[in-house]
Design a protein around this motif. Structure first.
Motif, PDB file in Angstrom:
ATOM      1  N   SER A  92      17.262  52.206  50.492  1.00 25.27           N
ATOM      2  CA  SER A  92      18.403  51.962  50.066  1.00 25.27           C
ATOM      3  C   SER A  92      19.827  52.987  49.788  1.00 25.27           C
ATOM      4  N   CYS A  96      23.295  54.526  53.614  1.00 29.90           N
ATOM      5  CA  CYS A  96      23.073  54.157  54.890  1.00 29.90           C
ATOM      6  C   CYS A  96      23.883  53.191  56.067  1.00 29.90           C
ATOM      7  N   SER A 139      14.628  53.338  60.493  1.00 23.90           N
ATOM      8  CA  SER A 139      13.956  53.016  59.523  1.00 23.90           C
ATOM      9  C   SER A 139      14.015  54.733  59.231  1.00 23.90           C
TER      10      SER A 139
HETATM   11  S1  SF4 Z   1      16.704  53.986  56.712  1.00 19.54           S
HETATM   12 FE1  SF4 Z   1      16.872  56.487  56.116  1.00 19.54          FE
HETATM   13  S2  SF4 Z   1      19.425  56.586  55.098  1.00 19.54           S
HETATM   14 FE2  SF4 Z   1      18.633  54.777  55.786  1.00 19.54          FE
HETATM   15  S3  SF4 Z   1      18.644  53.740  53.468  1.00 19.54           S
HETATM   16 FE3  SF4 Z   1      16.337  54.646  54.514  1.00 19.54          FE
HETATM   17  S4  SF4 Z   1      15.999  56.483  54.212  1.00 19.54           S
HETATM   18 FE4  SF4 Z   1      17.626  56.019  53.967  1.00 19.54          FE
END
Ligand code: SF4
Length: 360
Positions: A92, A96, A139
């Motif tokens: 989160s 993102c 991810s």
């Molecule tokens: S994919 Fe990366 S930026 Fe997105 S929530 Fe997960 S860790 Fe954070």
């Protein structure tokens, strides 16, 4: 890892044609008591009938697993390949990009790994080029590894590849599956770093910077190469002292000769995404900075601010080691020159510089 960070879906949505895969069986056994819904084909916007929102989807990857990073118009790109084995994340982060097109509460794991390995074989065996391949685009590469066990299979697969390297990019401390593997230095384990205050405010479900660096130190002791990504850097009043402190922490924890690369990138996102962040994270300040639409129609800091961020970081990293390769993610030739005093000029040159860091 404390319990608030533990991933516990409320329900599973399962595609019929993956129920015979080994990965499905492993994951199903971990969530025995979860409500399940079996479907022909899951959609990432599906809610299960019960209306539960924290949903884990176990699906077949129907498109290619491997895709070249699309880069961004008129910026220098490192010609990286993304391996899409999962989609969605439990960490989160307020910035993102996934929240623009995936329900925050839904995570998908692709279970047809035989198809993935066949696709990789075909690509790598019939090509003379070198591939840098990462799983951290849609991810976090390791945050779910206790559940999916993707890590050990991939690390072992890449261990004997002479024309490819795997990068596992993470903010998590889920590294225990990587211990005792024969990796042959063909896997780079990378951490996303930020200033401690930004990590606490904007990456609030992720481990702290100290915890990430301790995990990196442990991975170093397993003999892996390491990478670090200061991305997205955020501009705020105390950025200089705060980022400097993290560079100091990094070099007091990790030996420079084990670092494959460090990338720097400043906050950037598509214009339409601005409202998504404001809606999902009304308390965040990141969208209130001096951000302007760039030539690629992404919101970015005014160029002199980006140059200030990057040139300072470059100088601090160089003060520890001139051999660590530092590069910019999605920046123009002009910004490279002004921040670092040089530029690779073209995508292919940057790609070769990065390949050369890990080829041998
Ligand atoms: S994919 Fe990366 S930026 Fe997105 S929530 Fe997960 S860790 Fe954070």
């Amino acid at each position: 890892m404390n319990d608030t960070r533990k991933y516990l879906p409320q329900a599973l949505v399962i595609e019929k044609d993956i129920v015979n895969t080994p990965l499905y069986k492993i994951i199903r056994a971990k969530f025995k008591n979860c409500e399940i819904e079996v479907v022909d084909r899951a959609s990432t916007r599906n809610d299960v009938k019960s209306g539960k929102r924290n949903i884990l989807i176990l699906a077949r990857q129907r498109g290619p697993f491997l895709r070249m990073c699309p880069g961004t118009k008129r910026h220098i790109c490192c010609l990286y390949y993304n391996l899409d084995i999962a989609q969605g994340c439990n960490l989160s982060c307020s910035y993102c990009i996934l929240q623009g097109y995936i329900e925050n509460s839904q995570v998908t794991f692709y279970c047809n790994l035989d198809d993935m390995y066949k696709e990789l074989d075909l690509k790598l065996e019939n090509s003379r080029r070198f591939y840098r391949i990462g799983t951290g685009e849609l991810s976090d590469s390791l945050t779910f590894d206790e559940i999916t066990q993707y890590g050990p299979g991939l690390v072992s697969y890449f261990a004997d590849k002479s024309n490819a390297i795997l990068e596992l990019k993470t903010k998590s401390c889920e590294i225990k599956n990587l211990r005792d593997l024969k990796h042959n230095r063909r896997t780079v384990v990378s951490w996303s770093l930020n200033s401690e205050i930004i990590a606490a405010r904007e990456e609030s479900h992720a481990p702290t910077i100290k915890e990430r660096l301790l995990a990196a130190k442990e991975i170093q002791s397993y003999g892996y190469r390491l990478g670090f990504h200061f991305d997205p850097m955020i501009y705020y009043d105390d950025w200089e002292s705060d980022y400097r402190r993290v560079v100091d922490m990094l070099f007091s924890t990790i030996r420079p000769e084990n670092i494959a690369w460090i990338s720097l990138g400043a906050l950037r996102y598509p214009i339409a995404f601005d409202q998504v962040i404001r809606d999902n994270y009304p308390d965040t300040d990141i969208v209130r900075g001096e951000l302007l639409p760039g030539i690629d129609l992404k919101m970015r800091y005014f160029q002199p601010l980006r140059i200030a961020l990057f040139s300072s970081m470059y100088k601090w990293i160089e003060s520890y080691s001139k051999d660590v390769f530092v590069y910019l993610c999605m920046e123009s030739d002009a910004v490279w020159r002004k921040a670092f005093g040089w530029s690779p000029g073209r995508n292919a040159v940057l790609a070769k510089l990065l390949d050369d860091r890990v080829k041998n």
